[in-house]
Design a protein around this motif. Structure first.
Motif, PDB file in Angstrom:
ATOM      1  N   GLN A  25       0.218   8.751  -2.011  1.00  0.00           N
ATOM      2  CA  GLN A  25       0.489   8.258  -0.656  1.00  0.00           C
ATOM      3  C   GLN A  25      -0.690   8.483   0.285  1.00  0.00           C
ATOM      4  OE1 GLN A  25       4.391  10.265  -0.148  1.00  0.00           O
ATOM      5  NE2 GLN A  25       5.191   8.245   0.364  1.00  0.00           N
ATOM      6  N   GLY A  26      -1.604   9.348  -0.093  1.00  0.00           N
ATOM      7  CA  GLY A  26      -2.809   9.557   0.704  1.00  0.00           C
ATOM      8  C   GLY A  26      -3.920   8.582   0.365  1.00  0.00           C
ATOM      9  N   LEU A  27      -3.677   7.682  -0.579  1.00  0.00           N
ATOM     10  CA  LEU A  27      -4.665   6.691  -1.000  1.00  0.00           C
ATOM     11  C   LEU A  27      -4.269   5.314  -0.479  1.00  0.00           C
ATOM     12  CD1 LEU A  27      -4.956   7.769  -4.752  1.00  0.00           C
ATOM     13  CD2 LEU A  27      -6.432   8.488  -2.853  1.00  0.00           C
ATOM     14  N   PRO A  28      -5.206   4.369  -0.448  1.00  0.00           N
ATOM     15  CA  PRO A  28      -4.831   2.996  -0.087  1.00  0.00           C
ATOM     16  C   PRO A  28      -3.840   2.436  -1.108  1.00  0.00           C
ATOM     17  CG  PRO A  28      -7.237   3.283  -0.054  1.00  0.00           C
ATOM     18  CD  PRO A  28      -6.668   4.512  -0.687  1.00  0.00           C
ATOM     19  N   ALA A  49       8.381   1.145  -4.057  1.00  0.00           N
ATOM     20  CA  ALA A  49       7.000   1.605  -4.167  1.00  0.00           C
ATOM     21  C   ALA A  49       6.152   1.055  -3.024  1.00  0.00           C
ATOM     22  CB  ALA A  49       6.415   1.182  -5.519  1.00  0.00           C
ATOM     23  N   LYS A  50       6.448  -0.161  -2.607  1.00  0.00           N
ATOM     24  CA  LYS A  50       5.769  -0.736  -1.434  1.00  0.00           C
ATOM     25  C   LYS A  50       6.120   0.048  -0.185  1.00  0.00           C
ATOM     26  CE  LYS A  50       5.465  -5.004   1.344  1.00  0.00           C
ATOM     27  NZ  LYS A  50       5.892  -4.421   2.624  1.00  0.00           N
ATOM     28  N   LEU A  54       2.699   3.087  -2.010  1.00  0.00           N
ATOM     29  CA  LEU A  54       2.005   3.283  -3.281  1.00  0.00           C
ATOM     30  C   LEU A  54       1.327   2.015  -3.756  1.00  0.00           C
ATOM     31  CD1 LEU A  54       4.803   5.298  -5.130  1.00  0.00           C
ATOM     32  CD2 LEU A  54       2.812   6.218  -3.911  1.00  0.00           C
ATOM     33  N   ILE A  55       2.007   0.868  -3.607  1.00  0.00           N
ATOM     34  CA  ILE A  55       1.464  -0.403  -4.076  1.00  0.00           C
ATOM     35  C   ILE A  55       1.645  -1.473  -3.008  1.00  0.00           C
ATOM     36  CG2 ILE A  55       2.004   0.181  -6.473  1.00  0.00           C
ATOM     37  CD1 ILE A  55       4.267  -1.893  -6.387  1.00  0.00           C
ATOM     38  N   ALA A  56       0.806  -2.498  -3.083  1.00  0.00           N
ATOM     39  CA  ALA A  56       0.997  -3.735  -2.331  1.00  0.00           C
ATOM     40  C   ALA A  56       1.366  -4.781  -3.373  1.00  0.00           C
ATOM     41  CB  ALA A  56      -0.269  -4.117  -1.581  1.00  0.00           C
ATOM     42  N   PRO A  57       2.662  -5.016  -3.585  1.00  0.00           N
ATOM     43  CA  PRO A  57       3.076  -5.826  -4.729  1.00  0.00           C
ATOM     44  C   PRO A  57       2.813  -7.314  -4.559  1.00  0.00           C
ATOM     45  CG  PRO A  57       4.987  -5.210  -3.432  1.00  0.00           C
ATOM     46  CD  PRO A  57       3.810  -4.503  -2.820  1.00  0.00           C
ATOM     47  N   VAL A  58       2.437  -7.946  -5.671  1.00  0.00           N
ATOM     48  CA  VAL A  58       2.423  -9.391  -5.796  1.00  0.00           C
ATOM     49  C   VAL A  58       3.462  -9.701  -6.873  1.00  0.00           C
ATOM     50  CG1 VAL A  58       1.082 -11.436  -6.369  1.00  0.00           C
ATOM     51  CG2 VAL A  58      -0.028  -9.515  -5.216  1.00  0.00           C
ATOM     52  N   LEU A  59       4.583 -10.276  -6.466  1.00  0.00           N
ATOM     53  CA  LEU A  59       5.671 -10.535  -7.397  1.00  0.00           C
ATOM     54  C   LEU A  59       5.386 -11.830  -8.153  1.00  0.00           C
ATOM     55  CD1 LEU A  59       8.718  -9.663  -5.099  1.00  0.00           C
ATOM     56  CD2 LEU A  59       7.325  -8.140  -6.517  1.00  0.00           C
ATOM     57  N   ILE A  60       5.280 -11.742  -9.467  1.00  0.00           N
ATOM     58  CA  ILE A  60       4.914 -12.893 -10.298  1.00  0.00           C
ATOM     59  C   ILE A  60       6.150 -13.284 -11.093  1.00  0.00           C
ATOM     60  CG2 ILE A  60       3.279 -13.761 -11.994  1.00  0.00           C
ATOM     61  CD1 ILE A  60       1.517 -11.280 -11.310  1.00  0.00           C
ATOM     62  N   LEU A 300       8.670   5.249  -9.752  1.00  0.00           N
ATOM     63  CA  LEU A 300       7.807   5.446  -8.580  1.00  0.00           C
ATOM     64  C   LEU A 300       6.605   6.324  -8.927  1.00  0.00           C
ATOM     65  CD1 LEU A 300      10.539   5.965  -5.838  1.00  0.00           C
ATOM     66  CD2 LEU A 300       9.173   3.907  -6.256  1.00  0.00           C
ATOM     67  N   ALA A 301       6.838   7.369  -9.712  1.00  0.00           N
ATOM     68  CA  ALA A 301       5.721   8.232 -10.108  1.00  0.00           C
ATOM     69  C   ALA A 301       4.734   7.484 -10.991  1.00  0.00           C
ATOM     70  CB  ALA A 301       6.255   9.474 -10.817  1.00  0.00           C
ATOM     71  N   SER A 302       5.234   6.570 -11.818  1.00  0.00           N
ATOM     72  CA  SER A 302       4.338   5.752 -12.636  1.00  0.00           C
ATOM     73  C   SER A 302       3.468   4.866 -11.757  1.00  0.00           C
ATOM     74  CB  SER A 302       5.155   4.908 -13.616  1.00  0.00           C
ATOM     75  OG  SER A 302       5.906   5.721 -14.494  1.00  0.00           O
ATOM     76  N   CYS A 303       4.058   4.318 -10.694  1.00  0.00           N
ATOM     77  CA  CYS A 303       3.264   3.548  -9.721  1.00  0.00           C
ATOM     78  C   CYS A 303       2.212   4.432  -9.072  1.00  0.00           C
ATOM     79  CB  CYS A 303       4.175   2.946  -8.657  1.00  0.00           C
ATOM     80  SG  CYS A 303       5.239   1.607  -9.238  1.00  0.00           S
ATOM     81  N   ALA A 304       2.577   5.679  -8.803  1.00  0.00           N
ATOM     82  CA  ALA A 304       1.627   6.613  -8.198  1.00  0.00           C
ATOM     83  C   ALA A 304       0.443   6.858  -9.123  1.00  0.00           C
ATOM     84  CB  ALA A 304       2.328   7.926  -7.865  1.00  0.00           C
ATOM     85  N   VAL A 305       0.708   7.030 -10.417  1.00  0.00           N
ATOM     86  CA  VAL A 305      -0.392   7.221 -11.384  1.00  0.00           C
ATOM     87  C   VAL A 305      -1.298   5.997 -11.390  1.00  0.00           C
ATOM     88  CG1 VAL A 305      -0.986   7.629 -13.792  1.00  0.00           C
ATOM     89  CG2 VAL A 305       1.013   8.746 -12.804  1.00  0.00           C
ATOM     90  N   ALA A 306      -0.687   4.808 -11.348  1.00  0.00           N
ATOM     91  CA  ALA A 306      -1.491   3.579 -11.322  1.00  0.00           C
ATOM     92  C   ALA A 306      -2.373   3.536 -10.082  1.00  0.00           C
ATOM     93  CB  ALA A 306      -0.578   2.357 -11.372  1.00  0.00           C
TER      94      ALA A 306
END
Length: 318
Positions: A25-28, A49-50, A54-60, A300-306
């Protein structure tokens, strides 16, 4: 003061998953292609997660399916970017295309099968391969073990040969270092702790240790073959006369094949109350591979690792 890297202080973390999320959460927020999130679980995870930054999602995915799921589950798509594609196969191809073009810095699996997503990512023509084999890492924390650790590979490589194992080990070492372990201790697992020509896992483990001695694998301390008890218990190792700086202090457990790694990870989760997050490494972007059975916090933690890996890759392309 910003939080320490999640694995920087072995034995100090009480909640690995929250540590990962808090640090990320301290990262972009990382721009992430979420591939075919057409069920309630995967769509809700992407949106949460958005919300956590954590992420800026692009839903595909097919827009109509996304809107239908959102309406049924009371989820708000709002201004989330959507790449409208006709079906899951096209979603996987589009995700790979966006990642190869640098338009997204991470990928996240939605409600399609892992094989369908990875078949779009793994071909050389997709432009996402590096010199390394792609592999999967589970980050795990078990109440009965004093440090968080990585299990690999439990999701991608079914029966890796020696060279594939060397890449699997190097990928895990690199991940552990990004997350704060200066010199990860790597236990190469087998059924026994002695080298036997009748057990390929013991031969591979011995060779991998010698490869590390010769600098073909770097950044960590390897020992093996080690049976699971010797890898996690210094007392068990001492009883068997094994002198090892890895035993009882392993940061990485390397399984001999996917089946044993997968069973080990799931046994720890379901019988040992382990918490886990998962990530695919070795490609040009991190890939979040979550299971439909994974709890929300694991997703959510997996998104954080990404997010942490994507930030690292900006200055250190894989």
């Amino acid at each position: 003061m910003s939080p320490a890297l999640p694995l920087a202080r072995p034995g100090q973390s009480q909640d690995l998953l929250q540590d990962l999320i808090r640090y990320a959460q301290g990262l972009p927020a990382v721009r992430t292609g979420v591939v075919h999130p057409c069920d309630a679980v995967s769509l809700a995870a992407a949106l949460e997660a958005k919300a956590l930054g954590l992420i800026a999602p692009v839903l595909i995915a097919p827009r109509s399916k996304l809107e239908s799921v959102a309406q049924q589950e009371g989820l708000v798509l709002g201004d989330v970017e959507i790449e409208d594609v006709p079906h899951s196969h096209a979603a996987a191809a589009k995700g790979a295309e966006l990642a190869a073009a640098g338009e997204v810095q991470a990928l996240m699996k939605g409600s399609l099968h892992t094989d369908e997503l990875m078949s779009a990512i793994l071909p050389s023509s997709a432009g996402l391969r590096t010199k390394r084999r792609v592999s999967h890492c589970f980050l795990m924390q078990v109440p009965t073990y004093p440090r968080a650790f990585i299990i690999t590979d439990a999701a991608i490589n079914i029966a890796p040969d020696l060279l594939a194992k060397a890449d699997i080990v190097q990928n895990a070492i690199d991940l552990a270092r990004v997350l704060g372990v200066e010199s990860p201790k790597v236990a190469l697992l087998a059924a026994v702790e002695t080298v036997s020509p009748h057990m390929q896992a013991t031969m591979d483990a011995a060779i991998l240790c010698k490869m590390a001695d010769r600098g073909q694998i770097s950044g960590g301390v390897l020992d093996g073959p080690l049976a699971f008890d010797n890898a996690i218990s210094s007392e068990a190792a001492q009883i068997k006369g094994i002198h090892s700086e890895v035993a009882g202090a392993a940061d990485i457990l390397v399984a001999p094949d996917l089946e044993s790694g997968n069973m080990l990870a799931k046994q720890l989760e379901y019988l040992g109350n382990a918490h886990s997050a998962g990530i695919v490494v070795g490609a040009k972007v991190p890939i979040v591979l979550t299971s439909r059975a994974d709890p929300k916090l694991s997703r959510l933690a997996s998104c954080a690792v990404a997010a942490i890996l994507a930030q690292h890759y900006r200055g250190n392309p894989p």
